[in-house]
Design an enzyme around this catalytic site. Structure first.
Site, PDB file in Angstrom:
ATOM      1  N   GLN A  45       0.816  -1.218   0.000  1.00 27.92           N
ATOM      2  CA  GLN A  45       0.000   0.000   0.000  1.00 27.92           C
ATOM      3  C   GLN A  45       0.850   1.270   0.000  1.00 27.92           C
ATOM      4  O   GLN A  45       0.326   2.359  -0.233  1.00 27.92           O
ATOM      5  CB  GLN A  45      -0.974  -0.021   1.182  1.00 27.92           C
ATOM      6  CG  GLN A  45      -2.041  -1.092   1.031  1.00 27.92           C
ATOM      7  CD  GLN A  45      -3.005  -1.159   2.194  1.00 27.92           C
ATOM      8  OE1 GLN A  45      -3.113  -0.250   2.998  1.00 27.92           O
ATOM      9  NE2 GLN A  45      -3.734  -2.270   2.299  1.00 27.92           N
ATOM     10  N   TYR A  60      -0.997 -10.200   2.951  1.00 26.48           N
ATOM     11  CA  TYR A  60      -2.110 -10.994   2.404  1.00 26.48           C
ATOM     12  C   TYR A  60      -2.176 -11.006   0.884  1.00 26.48           C
ATOM     13  O   TYR A  60      -3.142 -11.488   0.300  1.00 26.48           O
ATOM     14  CB  TYR A  60      -3.454 -10.542   2.987  1.00 26.48           C
ATOM     15  CG  TYR A  60      -3.821  -9.082   2.858  1.00 26.48           C
ATOM     16  CD1 TYR A  60      -4.422  -8.579   1.720  1.00 26.48           C
ATOM     17  CD2 TYR A  60      -3.610  -8.217   3.925  1.00 26.48           C
ATOM     18  CE1 TYR A  60      -4.794  -7.254   1.634  1.00 26.48           C
ATOM     19  CE2 TYR A  60      -3.984  -6.889   3.850  1.00 26.48           C
ATOM     20  CZ  TYR A  60      -4.573  -6.414   2.704  1.00 26.48           C
ATOM     21  OH  TYR A  60      -4.932  -5.081   2.624  1.00 26.48           O
ATOM     22  N   HIS A  67      -7.187 -12.271   9.163  1.00 26.67           N
ATOM     23  CA  HIS A  67      -7.361 -10.878   8.739  1.00 26.67           C
ATOM     24  C   HIS A  67      -8.302 -10.114   9.654  1.00 26.67           C
ATOM     25  O   HIS A  67      -8.003  -9.010  10.120  1.00 26.67           O
ATOM     26  CB  HIS A  67      -7.867 -10.818   7.299  1.00 26.67           C
ATOM     27  CG  HIS A  67      -8.113  -9.420   6.811  1.00 26.67           C
ATOM     28  ND1 HIS A  67      -9.322  -8.772   7.005  1.00 26.67           N
ATOM     29  CD2 HIS A  67      -7.313  -8.536   6.150  1.00 26.67           C
ATOM     30  CE1 HIS A  67      -9.247  -7.564   6.485  1.00 26.67           C
ATOM     31  NE2 HIS A  67      -8.039  -7.398   5.963  1.00 26.67           N
ATOM     32  N   ARG A  85     -14.472 -10.580   9.859  1.00 28.94           N
ATOM     33  CA  ARG A  85     -15.190 -10.566   8.591  1.00 28.94           C
ATOM     34  C   ARG A  85     -14.628 -11.605   7.643  1.00 28.94           C
ATOM     35  O   ARG A  85     -15.353 -12.235   6.883  1.00 28.94           O
ATOM     36  CB  ARG A  85     -15.077  -9.201   7.893  1.00 28.94           C
ATOM     37  CG  ARG A  85     -15.535  -8.002   8.672  1.00 28.94           C
ATOM     38  CD  ARG A  85     -15.599  -6.753   7.784  1.00 28.94           C
ATOM     39  NE  ARG A  85     -14.410  -6.541   6.969  1.00 28.94           N
ATOM     40  CZ  ARG A  85     -13.329  -5.882   7.363  1.00 28.94           C
ATOM     41  NH1 ARG A  85     -13.264  -5.393   8.586  1.00 28.94           N
ATOM     42  NH2 ARG A  85     -12.301  -5.716   6.537  1.00 28.94           N
ATOM     43  N   GLU A 117     -12.353  -1.771  13.647  1.00 26.29           N
ATOM     44  CA  GLU A 117     -11.779  -0.554  13.065  1.00 26.29           C
ATOM     45  C   GLU A 117     -12.854   0.456  12.711  1.00 26.29           C
ATOM     46  O   GLU A 117     -12.664   1.657  12.888  1.00 26.29           O
ATOM     47  CB  GLU A 117     -10.974  -0.902  11.814  1.00 26.29           C
ATOM     48  CG  GLU A 117     -10.328   0.297  11.148  1.00 26.29           C
ATOM     49  CD  GLU A 117      -9.474  -0.070   9.943  1.00 26.29           C
ATOM     50  OE1 GLU A 117      -8.874   0.846   9.348  1.00 26.29           O
ATOM     51  OE2 GLU A 117      -9.389  -1.263   9.605  1.00 26.29           O
ATOM     52  N   HIS A 157      -6.012  -1.783  15.598  1.00 32.00           N
ATOM     53  CA  HIS A 157      -7.003  -0.703  15.614  1.00 32.00           C
ATOM     54  C   HIS A 157      -7.832  -0.757  16.902  1.00 32.00           C
ATOM     55  O   HIS A 157      -7.672   0.090  17.750  1.00 32.00           O
ATOM     56  CB  HIS A 157      -7.897  -0.701  14.372  1.00 32.00           C
ATOM     57  CG  HIS A 157      -7.158  -0.611  13.092  1.00 32.00           C
ATOM     58  ND1 HIS A 157      -6.280   0.421  12.805  1.00 32.00           N
ATOM     59  CD2 HIS A 157      -7.126  -1.428  12.006  1.00 32.00           C
ATOM     60  CE1 HIS A 157      -5.750   0.241  11.618  1.00 32.00           C
ATOM     61  NE2 HIS A 157      -6.241  -0.872  11.106  1.00 32.00           N
ATOM     62  N   ASP A 197       0.696   0.982   8.972  1.00 33.88           N
ATOM     63  CA  ASP A 197      -0.457   0.407   8.269  1.00 33.88           C
ATOM     64  C   ASP A 197      -0.424   0.691   6.775  1.00 33.88           C
ATOM     65  O   ASP A 197       0.308   0.054   6.028  1.00 33.88           O
ATOM     66  CB  ASP A 197      -1.734   0.927   8.929  1.00 33.88           C
ATOM     67  CG  ASP A 197      -2.986   0.167   8.518  1.00 33.88           C
ATOM     68  OD1 ASP A 197      -2.913  -0.657   7.586  1.00 33.88           O
ATOM     69  OD2 ASP A 197      -4.050   0.379   9.112  1.00 33.88           O
TER      70      ASP A 197
END
Length: 460
Positions: free
Chosen positions: A68, A128, A212, A215, A241, A275, A326
């Site tokens: 990211q 991931y 993860h 969810r 989060e 978080h 993050d």
């Protein structure tokens, strides 16, 4: 000055930040493996000896999605509807579909060099991006993880690699979306990755695992993974989060995500709950009592509009925390800690929130607490200048106007809360110098590879 050129592997510090705080006239010794072998207090500077004025332990970045970094600054344009974490996530998925193994290594190397230059000496990589762009496993299942580890080796940063279990798109085991195909993994897939990486483990590299989120992984899967993982390995997970996530968990399970996870009986000191932004007062106390670490990522939580962590009540309950960058809107521990404190000041309309009865200096409290929490979350012997720990340390620029002539008890406050200049001069990881005079030793070639990578990605 390059300390590792000296055969005796030592440095004299006029002021070193030991577990008890700033200490004068300290000599650090480390062995060929990069571990501190002896700490001398009340030492005397020897002729020709390498020395530093202000030396302190490097910080662990306990939550990173390296790929990211390539998106940083590219998602700050408004869409046609209200923007949120969820619209940002859709953009991230589309971006992730195109990154090749060579590109993820180039991106990660750029990120880690930047982290090192700002005072991080270790990173927990929440990894991931497992599969190829079509969603098939690579011939070597650990290809992408190994590329990220190669970037850590290239830059010299210490690492905890956390292959991520990612099986579902949402609660109630909703099937993954097509744009999530590169993340797809079951418990056996993650255990295979852990096994593939086993021979790479060292004092410089630990391997754990990361469901993860609630969810993306069921409680049954999480339990199976925890029970099968080698004893003592770090376990990280995103949790609570966003309010939408909390509401969806209640709709699916009748309980909030933190409550649901803690009731499983799985959480202990191996865990980092990333978080944990939206907790009830009872959940705050229960997380603190679990001995897990809260992984607070202030710049990302601010960038994505997540909300504020309840720091004062968590600290009052004896909670442990660390910091992470993050999504890499920032890669500075100073910025994470500054905005952790400033967020609380804004929320509570007060000042000097992060302190304790024993430590009234906000900067010292934040640095000490984040060192300890980051070390615990990493599962590595880091976070303090003590015998048996890694020789991971940062030397500050004592000639900078913010620090020149400053009484040592004010150094961390000034570094964290005064200005935006990077005051890190030199950085050592495992006793090896990786940053000199503010530049990473391989900065030129790392930046060139990153620039080539980004030209290709931005042409998509």
């Amino acid at each position: 000055m390059n300390l590792h050129q000296h055969s005796d592997q030592r440095v004299f510090a006029q002021h070193a930040y030991l577990p008890q705080g700033w200490t004068q006239n300290v000599r650090l010794h480390w062995n060929a493996a990069g571990d501190l072998s002896h700490i001398e207090e009340n030492a005397v500077l020897l002729p020709g000896e390498p020395q530093a004025a202000l030396l302190l332990p490097g910080m662990t970045n306990l939550h990173s999605h390296a790929f990211q970094r390539a998106m940083a600054g590219m998602t700050e344009s408004a869409g046609n509807s209200q923007d949120s974490f969820w619209t940002w996530r859709d953009l991230m998925y589309r971006y992730a579909l195109h990154i090749t193994p060579a590109q993820i290594q180039a991106i990660a190397a750029q990120l880690y060099a930047e982290c090192l230059r700002h005072g991080y000496t270790g990173v927990c990589e929440f990894h991931y991006l497992h599969r190829d762009p079509a969603g098939a496993m690579y011939a070597s299942p650990a290809e992408m993880a190994q590329r990220v580890i190669a970037a850590a080796s290239q830059t010299g940063i210490g690492m905890t690699m956390l292959p991520v279990l990612y099986s579902y798109a949402d609660f109630n085991e909703k099937p993954l979306r097509d744009d999530q195909r590169r993340f797809a993994s079951g418990v056996d897939d993650i255990l295979l990755l852990v096994q593939e990486l086993e021979t790479m483990r060292s004092r410089q590299l630990e391997v754990g695992a990361a469901p993860h989120s609630l969810r993306a992984a069921s409680l049954t899967q999480i339990r199976d993974l925890v029970q099968a993982l080698p004893a003592g390995r770090p376990l990280h997970m995103h949790i609570a989060e966003q309010i939408k996530e909390v509401d969806a968990c209640i709709a699916a399970h009748g309980r909030r995500p933190v409550e649901l996870l803690l009731d499983s009986g799985l959480v202990d000191q191996r865990w980092c709950l990333v978080h944990a932004t939206h907790m009830t007062p009872q959940e705050v106390r229960d997380v603190a009592a679990s001995s897990a670490v809260a992984g607070i990522c202030t710049t990302t939580e601010g960038n994505l509009g997540d909300g504020f962590f309840d720091l004062p009540d968590y600290l009052a309950a004896g909670g442990r925390f660390g910091i992470g960058s993050d999504s890499h809107a920032s890669h500075s521990p100073v910025e994470e800690l500054r905005w952790l404190e400033y967020g609380q000041r804004l929320r509570l309309q007060g000042r000097n929130i992060a302190t304790s009865a024993q430590q009234k200096q906000v900067g010292d409290f934040l640095w000490q607490a984040a060192l300890q929490g980051g070390a615990q979350a990493s599962g590595r012997a880091v976070g303090q200048l003590a015998t048996g720990y890694r020789a991971d340390f940062v030397i500050l620029d004592d000639a900078h106007p913010n620090l020149a002539g400053l009484p040592v008890q004010h150094v961390l406050n000034s570094w964290i809360f005064a200005g935006n200049d990077n005051l890190v001069r030199d950085v050592y990881v495992g006793g090896q110098q990786v940053v000199s005079n503010g530049r990473h030793l391989a900065q030129t070639e790392i930046q060139q590879a990153y620039a080539d990578c980004m030209r290709s990605l931005r042409a998509l």
